[in-house]
Design an enzyme around this catalytic site. Structure first.
Site, short mmCIF file in Angstrom:
data_model
loop_
_atom_site.label_atom_id
_atom_site.label_comp_id
_atom_site.label_asym_id
_atom_site.label_seq_id
_atom_site.Cartn_x
_atom_site.Cartn_y
_atom_site.Cartn_z
N LYS A 157 0.36 -0.59 0.01
CA LYS A 157 -0.12 0.14 0.06
C LYS A 157 0.68 1.47 -0.20
CE LYS A 157 -4.71 -1.48 0.40
NZ LYS A 157 -5.62 -1.51 -0.62
N ASP A 163 -9.22 -0.31 6.59
CA ASP A 163 -8.74 -1.74 7.25
C ASP A 163 -7.70 -2.01 7.61
OD1 ASP A 163 -11.66 -2.67 7.14
OD2 ASP A 163 -11.61 -3.00 4.50
#
Length: 336
Positions: free
Chosen positions: A69, A96
């Site tokens: 990410k 999340d």
């Protein structure tokens, strides 16, 4: 496999789109600690799956974090701050787990504040990892989509969100661009290219980057591209089945990073145009896949192991032979 958990779309192989910008890789190369992540060949998986070669693109350690990410977060923050006057800001996002930690890490490195909203069900370890980066965390008693709405309503902050909706598309687009580095590394590590790439999907941003990479080539062999998501949050599969972007209700899943109810609005045209197949899997399959990858020396959480679980579930439906080459995207390390 029941039809409700699987979709094949053979015409997607011919779909084409514009390429990603070329300057992203140079940006990442200049970051401290940058190095390509490994493309690990696993002959035991190739034998099990009855293919010629099987590889895992291992994103369990990327720029000091346990997931891919940071590629998107770092590029998007760079682009967003370049349009603002100098000075400290608060970067806000919903997550999340891994995206929020990446935003928090980059904010800390650049001397900015971070505020991260997390939905119900995010493991305590993931929350601790985000606060360990110096971020403020707000736990939202609701779904991922609820957490995104809360983040978007935060005043006096710069929203760095990895999903898009009408009116908020530039920053998510930059995040998708950041993920292109992962695909360019695969090109260098596997010059002949794969026959199939399997990618886990939540809102579909990583899949958008993968589709952009492989469907922007004017000629030559185009690989098949397959998405994998939890059965309890199969928003991409449901949207593809209906032929339009739709939201779904979500339930608890060990694949927390994929527990998303609505595809990104900017990802949807790419998912609809360029995905050859989509499959939704139960939690038990991803847990077993993570354990199997661990035995083969690859650290993977349930989200990162979802591609292996999905390929196992769909193997009989796919046009793969004894010479086929498959690449599975392991997007995260096992939690500690």
């Amino acid at each position: 496999m029941t039809d409700s958990h699987w979709l094949s779309r053979p015409a997607a192989r011919a779909w084409r789109c514009a390429p990603a910008p070329t300057e992203v890789r140079d940006f990442h190369r200049a970051l401290p600690g940058y190095a390509p992540t490994p493309l690990v060949e696993l002959p035991a998986l190739a034998e099990e799956l009855r293919v010629g070669r099987a590889f895992v693109k291992d994103e369990s350690a990327r720029l000091g974090l346990p997931a891919f990410k940071v590629l998107g977060a770092s590029w998007a923050i760079h682009r967003a701050l370049a349009e603002r006057p100098p000075g400290p800001v608060t970067l806000v996002t919903a997550t999340d787990g891994n995206h929020g930690r990446a935003v928090a890490r980059i904010a800390r490195l650049l001397g900015h504040r971070a505020h991260v909203h997390v939905p119900r069900g995010v493991p305590a370890a993931a929350i601790d990892a985000i606060t360990g980066e110096g971020a403020t965390v707000t736990e939202v008693d609701g779904s991922y989509d609820d957490a995104v709405r809360r983040a978007a309503d935060t005043p006096d902050a710069v929203l760095i969100q990895d999903t898009a909706w009408p009116g908020y598309e530039r920053v998510p687009g930059w995040i998708v661009e950041g993920y292109a580095t992962l695909c360019e590394e695969i090109d260098e590590q596997l010059p002949a290219g794969p026959d199939l790439v399997v990618v886990p999907v939540g809102v579909g941003s990583l899949a958008q980057a993968v589709i952009t990479h492989y469907r922007s080539r004017p000629g030559g062999r185009a690989p098949a591209l397959m998405s994998v998501e939890p059965r309890s949050a199969a928003c991409v599969l449901e949207s593809l089945t209906r032929g339009e972007l739709v939201g779904v209700g979500t339930g608890a899943t060990v694949m927390a990073g994929l527990n998303c109810g609505t595809p990104s609005s900017i990802a949807w045209p790419f998912l609809h145009g360029g995905l050859d197949a989509a499959v939704a899997i139960p939690d038990a399959d991803s847990v077993r896949a993570a354990a199997d990858l661990a035995r083969l020396g690859v650290s993977s959480g349930p989200c990162g192991a979802a591609p292996l679980a999905g390929l196992r579930a769909a193997r009989g439906e796919l046009d793969l032979g004894p010479d086929s080459v498959v690449v599975l995207l392991n997007t995260e390390a096992a939690s500690r």
